[in-house]
Design an enzyme around this catalytic site. Structure first.
Site, PDB file in Angstrom:
ATOM      1  N   ASN A   9       0.829  -1.001   0.097  1.00 43.48           N
ATOM      2  CA  ASN A   9       0.101   0.050   0.123  1.00 43.48           C
ATOM      3  C   ASN A   9       0.936   1.268  -0.170  1.00 43.48           C
ATOM      4  OD1 ASN A   9      -1.832   2.082   0.547  1.00 43.48           O
ATOM      5  ND2 ASN A   9      -2.064   1.454   2.825  1.00 43.48           N
ATOM      6  N   LYS A  11       0.166   4.514  -0.366  1.00 48.10           N
ATOM      7  CA  LYS A  11      -0.262   5.412   0.548  1.00 48.10           C
ATOM      8  C   LYS A  11      -0.124   6.682  -0.586  1.00 48.10           C
ATOM      9  CE  LYS A  11       0.271   3.227   4.715  1.00 48.10           C
ATOM     10  NZ  LYS A  11       0.195   3.459   6.290  1.00 48.10           N
ATOM     11  N   HIS A  95      -9.361   1.268   5.196  1.00 46.58           N
ATOM     12  CA  HIS A  95      -8.095   1.483   5.807  1.00 46.58           C
ATOM     13  C   HIS A  95      -8.380   2.268   7.051  1.00 46.58           C
ATOM     14  CE1 HIS A  95      -4.000   2.644   6.525  1.00 46.58           C
ATOM     15  NE2 HIS A  95      -3.516   1.491   6.034  1.00 46.58           N
ATOM     16  N   GLU A  97      -6.553   4.733   8.033  1.00 47.28           N
ATOM     17  CA  GLU A  97      -6.373   6.157   7.570  1.00 47.28           C
ATOM     18  C   GLU A  97      -7.682   6.797   6.868  1.00 47.28           C
ATOM     19  OE1 GLU A  97      -2.841   5.737   5.577  1.00 47.28           O
ATOM     20  OE2 GLU A  97      -1.645   5.195   7.488  1.00 47.28           O
ATOM     21  N   GLU A 167      -5.227  -5.006  10.847  1.00 42.31           N
ATOM     22  CA  GLU A 167      -3.838  -4.132  11.004  1.00 42.31           C
ATOM     23  C   GLU A 167      -4.244  -2.863  12.234  1.00 42.31           C
ATOM     24  OE1 GLU A 167      -2.106  -2.663   6.914  1.00 42.31           O
ATOM     25  OE2 GLU A 167      -3.927  -1.375   7.415  1.00 42.31           O
ATOM     26  N   GLY A 173       2.976   2.221  10.745  1.00 40.23           N
ATOM     27  CA  GLY A 173       3.918   3.256  10.641  1.00 40.23           C
ATOM     28  C   GLY A 173       4.603   3.861  11.868  1.00 40.23           C
ATOM     29  N   SER A 213       3.634  -2.185  10.191  1.00 39.88           N
ATOM     30  CA  SER A 213       5.070  -2.142  10.422  1.00 39.88           C
ATOM     31  C   SER A 213       5.936  -3.836  10.041  1.00 39.88           C
ATOM     32  CB  SER A 213       5.642  -1.871  11.814  1.00 39.88           C
ATOM     33  OG  SER A 213       5.179  -0.524  12.082  1.00 39.88           O
TER      34      SER A 213
HETATM   35  P1  PGA Z   1       3.314   0.272   7.505  1.00 41.95           P
HETATM   36  O1  PGA Z   1       1.655   0.499   7.054  1.00 41.95           O
HETATM   37  O2  PGA Z   1       3.659  -1.051   7.032  1.00 41.95           O
HETATM   38  O3  PGA Z   1       3.862   1.507   7.010  1.00 41.95           O
HETATM   39  O4  PGA Z   1       2.747   0.108   9.079  1.00 41.95           O
HETATM   40  C1  PGA Z   1       0.711  -0.618   6.808  1.00 41.95           C
HETATM   41  C2  PGA Z   1      -0.647  -0.171   6.334  1.00 41.95           C
HETATM   42  O5  PGA Z   1      -1.276   1.057   6.464  1.00 41.95           O
HETATM   43  O6  PGA Z   1      -1.316  -0.784   5.333  1.00 41.95           O
END
Ligand code: PGA
Length: 253
Positions: A9, A11, A95, A97, A167, A173, A213
């Site tokens: 992903n 982003k 997601h 976010e 998640e 992140g 992560s």
């Molecule tokens: P990350 O993000 O691997 O940077 O923690 C995962 C995600 O938001 O799908």
């Protein structure tokens, strides 16, 4: 065994040139395989280009979100038919976010999941708890509720092809990964909810990813767990070397 699915992903990262250079870099590294599904979800402006660029590579393309309607006066939105018409196969829905910054709710996620299936897109349905919820021992309740609502009125046949991404919000992140055991425990709970909603055979068919992560150094352990069938990766999917290592971990489970 369920086929592992490793999805990047991206982003809101990369220019078009960087996105194309990434696919060019993968071309020399990733071998054709049917052992795992490898998916990249780039920013929307690059979807059509990357669908074309990834032809002949073991890479499929997904969108990071979509609107549930086919068309209409929804400035800035992207419809499921727009995605399928350019060869996009997957769509990340709900997601954290999107839930946090764009007011997506369990109800709107459910409408999008229905619409994705109607238009032959495979949804990657994201669920996960906040740190506060985890510390309050509410993880199982929160995640079960999100799964039940996302799959409301989804047929068995469609559900069996869905991807769920667990998640935990506190692991996204942050560099803070859930332990493989903790992640597996929640993924197993999700599968139990799906068994109740559908049947054991449907729940056994649905692939459940862990996200938060994930990197080359921890993916093998995560994928070795009984109920983790793949990874949804943000930061570590942006570099072709690192993404290749993640994809190879999926191929070699
Ligand atoms: P990350 O993000 O691997 O940077 O923690 C995962 C995600 O938001 O799908």
């Amino acid at each position: 065994m369920r086929k592992p699915i490793i999805a990047g992903n991206w982003k809101m990262y990369k220019t078009l040139d960087e996105a194309v250079a990434f696919i060019d870099a993968l071309a020399g590294k990733l071998k054709e395989t049917d052992k795992a599904d490898i998916v990249i979800c780039p920013p929307a402006p690059y979807l059509a280009t990357l669908v074309e660029k990834s032809k002949g590579l073991p890479v499929r393309i997904g969108a990071q979100t979509m609107h549930e309607e086919v068309e209409g006066a929804f400035t800035g939105e992207i419809s499921p038919t727009m995605l399928s018409s350019i060869g996009v196969e997957f769509v990340v829905l709900g997601h954290s976010e999107r839930r946090q910054y764009y007011n997506e709710t369990d109800e709107s996620v459910n409408r999008k999941v229905k619409s994705a299936f109607e238009h032959k897109l495979t949804p990657i349905v994201c669920v996960g708890e906040s740190l506060e919820q985890r510390e309050g021992n509410a993880t199982a309740d929160i995640v079960s509720d999100q799964v039940k609502k996302a799959f409301s009125e989804i047929s068995e046949k469609d559900a069996a092809t869905a991807i769920v991404a667990y998640e935990p919000i506190w692991a996204i992140g942050t560099g803070r990964t859930a332990t493989a055991e903790d992640a597996n425990e929640v993924c197993a709970q999700i599968r139990a909810v799906l068994t109740d909603l559908y049947s054991d055979s449907v729940a056994q068919a649905i692939r459940i990813q862990y996200g938060g992560s994930v990197k080359p150094g921890n993916i093998k352990e995560l994928l070795s767990m009984s109920d983790i069938d793949g990874a949804l990766v943000g930061g570590a999917s942006l570099d072709p070397e690192s993404f290749t290592a993640l994809a190879e971990a999926g191929v070699n489970v």
